[in-house]
Design an enzyme around this catalytic site. Structure first.
Site: not given
Length: 225
Positions: A160, A97, A99, A78
């Site tokens: 996502h 980032h 989840h 990413e």
């Protein structure tokens, strides 16, 4: 204030990865974290590695164009998402980032971002963007984020995960953790039968009070320093 040394940033980034895992915000090889170094370089997590076991020496250094400078293995898949953030927001020093389960579940359910339910949502998160689904690890992801990066410090990626920006690694991680906590409140409120947002006038009062205390900008974003 002097920029932390690379050694300090390596330790701080690893600590953030461990915190994300401990808070159940990532699992297995999920998530990726980065921060700025001096001279146009970035420190990033490697691809496909379980983040709780990362060591400072495992991190990679890349240029702002995405070219690897040093480190073993490949940078996170990413990386283009991180590069897009740094290009759009020169004042941002760190990107996280993860989840977060409840926050992602809200995107699956089609529920609105929980940015107007609690005072801490308005102050810490600001207005949360919801980016449409994009295939992870592809150029679709930064393209889906591009319309929102200039105005938001916290972004939900449909089905996502979530992206949090900060002036420090700790601030970005704080935003991610707060997002999940507020999302849990939203979920529980819906289970109990009602999930009413704060009235706009109340949100304005919260932001005004936080602004007077030097905690946030007028739009719920941390003041630029």
């Amino acid at each position: 204030m002097a920029r932390p040394s690379e050694a300090q940033l390596r330790r701080a980034l690893v600590a953030v990865c461990q915190r994300l895992h401990a808070r159940d915000l990532i699992g297995a090889g999920e998530g990726n974290v980065s921060c700025r170094l001096a001279r146009g370089r970035l420190l990033v997590t490697p691809s496909g590695v379980e983040k709780a076991s990362l060591r400072p020496a495992d991190l990679l250094v890349v240029t702002e164009a995405g070219e690897k400078v040093r480190g073993r293995g490949r940078p996170t898949s990413e990386l283009p998402m991180h590069l897009a953030v740094y290009a759009a927001r020169p004042e941002v020093e760190a990107v996280v980032h993860a989840h977060p389960l409840t926050a992602v579940a809200l995107t699956v359910a089609g529920a609105p971002p929980p940015d107007d339910l609690l005072p801490e949502a308005a102050v810490v998160l600001g207005k949360i963007a919801l980016a449409p689904f994009a295939t992870p690890g592809t150029a679709e992801v930064p393209a889906s984020l591009a319309p929102f990066l200039g105005r938001h410090d916290v972004l939900l990626l449909e089905r996502h995960g979530a992206l949090a920006l900060g002036r420090t690694l700790g601030e970005a991680c704080d935003r991610l953790e707060t997002l999940e906590r507020v999302a849990r409140v939203a979920f529980l409120a819906r289970q109990l039968g009602r999930c009413e947002p704060l009235p706009p006038a109340a949100v304005e009062k919260v932001l005004a009070a936080a602004h007077e205390a030097g905690l946030t900008g007028r739009q719920g974003r941390a003041p630029r320093r």
